[in-house]
Design an enzyme around this catalytic site. Sequence first.
Site, PDB file in Angstrom:
ATOM      1  N   GLY A   9       0.846  -1.200   0.000  1.00 13.82           N
ATOM      2  CA  GLY A   9       0.000   0.000   0.000  1.00 13.82           C
ATOM      3  C   GLY A   9       0.880   1.247   0.000  1.00 13.82           C
ATOM      4  N   GLY A  12      -0.509   5.077  -1.300  1.00 14.47           N
ATOM      5  CA  GLY A  12      -1.558   5.848  -0.643  1.00 14.47           C
ATOM      6  C   GLY A  12      -1.002   7.060   0.087  1.00 14.47           C
ATOM      7  N   GLN A  13      -1.878   7.712   0.856  1.00 14.77           N
ATOM      8  CA  GLN A  13      -1.508   8.963   1.534  1.00 14.77           C
ATOM      9  C   GLN A  13      -0.325   8.763   2.490  1.00 14.77           C
ATOM     10  OE1 GLN A  13      -4.185  10.431   4.513  1.00 14.77           O
ATOM     11  NE2 GLN A  13      -3.490  12.545   4.353  1.00 14.77           N
ATOM     12  N   ASP A  35       2.076  -1.941  -4.379  1.00 22.17           N
ATOM     13  CA  ASP A  35       0.675  -1.507  -4.306  1.00 22.17           C
ATOM     14  C   ASP A  35      -0.055  -2.199  -5.445  1.00 22.17           C
ATOM     15  OD1 ASP A  35      -1.789   0.125  -4.111  1.00 22.17           O
ATOM     16  OD2 ASP A  35      -0.545   1.457  -2.899  1.00 22.17           O
ATOM     17  N   ILE A  36      -1.396  -2.088  -5.401  1.00 19.28           N
ATOM     18  CA  ILE A  36      -2.214  -2.699  -6.450  1.00 19.28           C
ATOM     19  C   ILE A  36      -2.173  -1.855  -7.730  1.00 19.28           C
ATOM     20  CG2 ILE A  36      -4.406  -1.618  -5.747  1.00 19.28           C
ATOM     21  CD1 ILE A  36      -5.234  -4.860  -6.008  1.00 19.28           C
ATOM     22  N   TYR A 143     -15.245   0.238   9.071  1.00 16.48           N
ATOM     23  CA  TYR A 143     -13.801   0.472   9.188  1.00 16.48           C
ATOM     24  C   TYR A 143     -13.340   0.311  10.640  1.00 16.48           C
ATOM     25  CZ  TYR A 143      -9.546   3.444   9.019  1.00 16.48           C
ATOM     26  OH  TYR A 143      -8.276   3.958   9.121  1.00 16.48           O
ATOM     27  N   LYS A 147     -10.735  -2.337  12.294  1.00 17.07           N
ATOM     28  CA  LYS A 147      -9.520  -1.925  13.008  1.00 17.07           C
ATOM     29  C   LYS A 147      -9.510  -2.493  14.435  1.00 17.07           C
ATOM     30  CE  LYS A 147      -7.235   0.350   9.890  1.00 17.07           C
ATOM     31  NZ  LYS A 147      -5.988  -0.212   9.368  1.00 17.07           N
TER      32      LYS A 147
HETATM   33  C1  AKB Z   1     -10.580   8.113   8.113  1.00 17.59           C
HETATM   34  O1  AKB Z   1     -11.072   9.253   8.181  1.00 17.59           O
HETATM   35  O2  AKB Z   1     -11.219   7.106   7.793  1.00 17.59           O
HETATM   36  C2  AKB Z   1      -9.125   7.943   8.492  1.00 17.59           C
HETATM   37  C3  AKB Z   1      -8.960   7.576   9.925  1.00 17.59           C
HETATM   38  C4  AKB Z   1      -9.281   8.542  10.997  1.00 17.59           C
HETATM   39  O3  AKB Z   1      -8.539   6.487  10.215  1.00 17.59           O
HETATM   40  N1  AKB Z   1      -8.409   9.149   8.210  1.00 17.59           N
END
Ligand code: AKB
Length: 313
Positions: A9, A12-13, A35-36, A143, A147
């Site tokens: 990855g 990415g940013q 990366d992909i 998300y 995590k």
């Molecule tokens: C998001 O906004 O999804 C990310 C994070 C806070 O993990 N920047």
Amino acid sequence: MHKSILIIGACGQIGTELTLALRDKYGKDSVIASDIREGNSELMASGPFELLDATNYEAIEDVVMHYEIDEVYLMAAMLSATAEKFPMRAWNLNMNSLFNVLNLAKEKKISKIFWPSSIAVFGPNTPKINTEQNTIMEPSTVYGISKQSGERWCEYYFKKYGVDVRSVRYPGLISWKTLPGGGTTDYAVEIYHKALSDKKYNCFLKEDTVLPMMFMDDAIRATIDIMDSKPEQIKIRSSYNLAAMSFDPAEIANSIRKHIPEFEISYEPDFRQHIADSWPSSINDADAQKDWGWKPKFDLDKTTKEMLKQLRS
Ligand code: AKB
């Protein structure tokens, strides 16, 4: 000591700046970017690159064997806003990629892993101010759930198999080299681009939505510092709280107005408001400070000055 590093990855940013920083530190041929898809020209010209799908165990294993990789930084993930649109794709990418590197370490094919967690592990029932390392964690986003599960698995692999995995809970990250994609905190990057191009910005969060944020230079330094720390310094094997500053959209607009007085901001909250409302406003990172000496260098005004300077040039 020579070591070989793989970044998954890398385009990415975070991955872009992390790759460049690690190449500065260890030499370009010691850091394999993957990366992909291909990244920006600066990244692509800076050293070796492999096209790699983070969900493909055999493909990662091939690269690890070919380059005799010691350490993996797994930066591939689907962020909060996009993950709400594609829950199963987000779960598959975020979890399978983590299992791939954890299992490579379990099989002793690599010796150390960095995996990023996020403030998204917290949820609407978490105390919002100065949020502690250990507190109520009931994430309400796809998300965040991925995590939090990832953190549990990291700790499990450390305790059960001795896997040396290290992690921080990044706040929203502000950077000028590569745009973020699909996050809820992305407004804090977009706003600088729009301030310079249009002198105005329509924000997708309400003016008083306070979120924890960090300038990218601080985030990269934290990442490299935790990986450089001695194993016995890393007392938390799920993920460390990490903080630098907290502000709302009205405050970042005021900071920009110190340089661009005519800048205007308007507010049109969308579905991302709901995500932001479930996250803390500020983070207590005492454990990171105590265990491996973490200290941020950039506040909001210093970040604004640097962002506008870099984006102008
Ligand atoms: C998001 O906004 O999804 C990310 C994070 C806070 O993990 N920047």
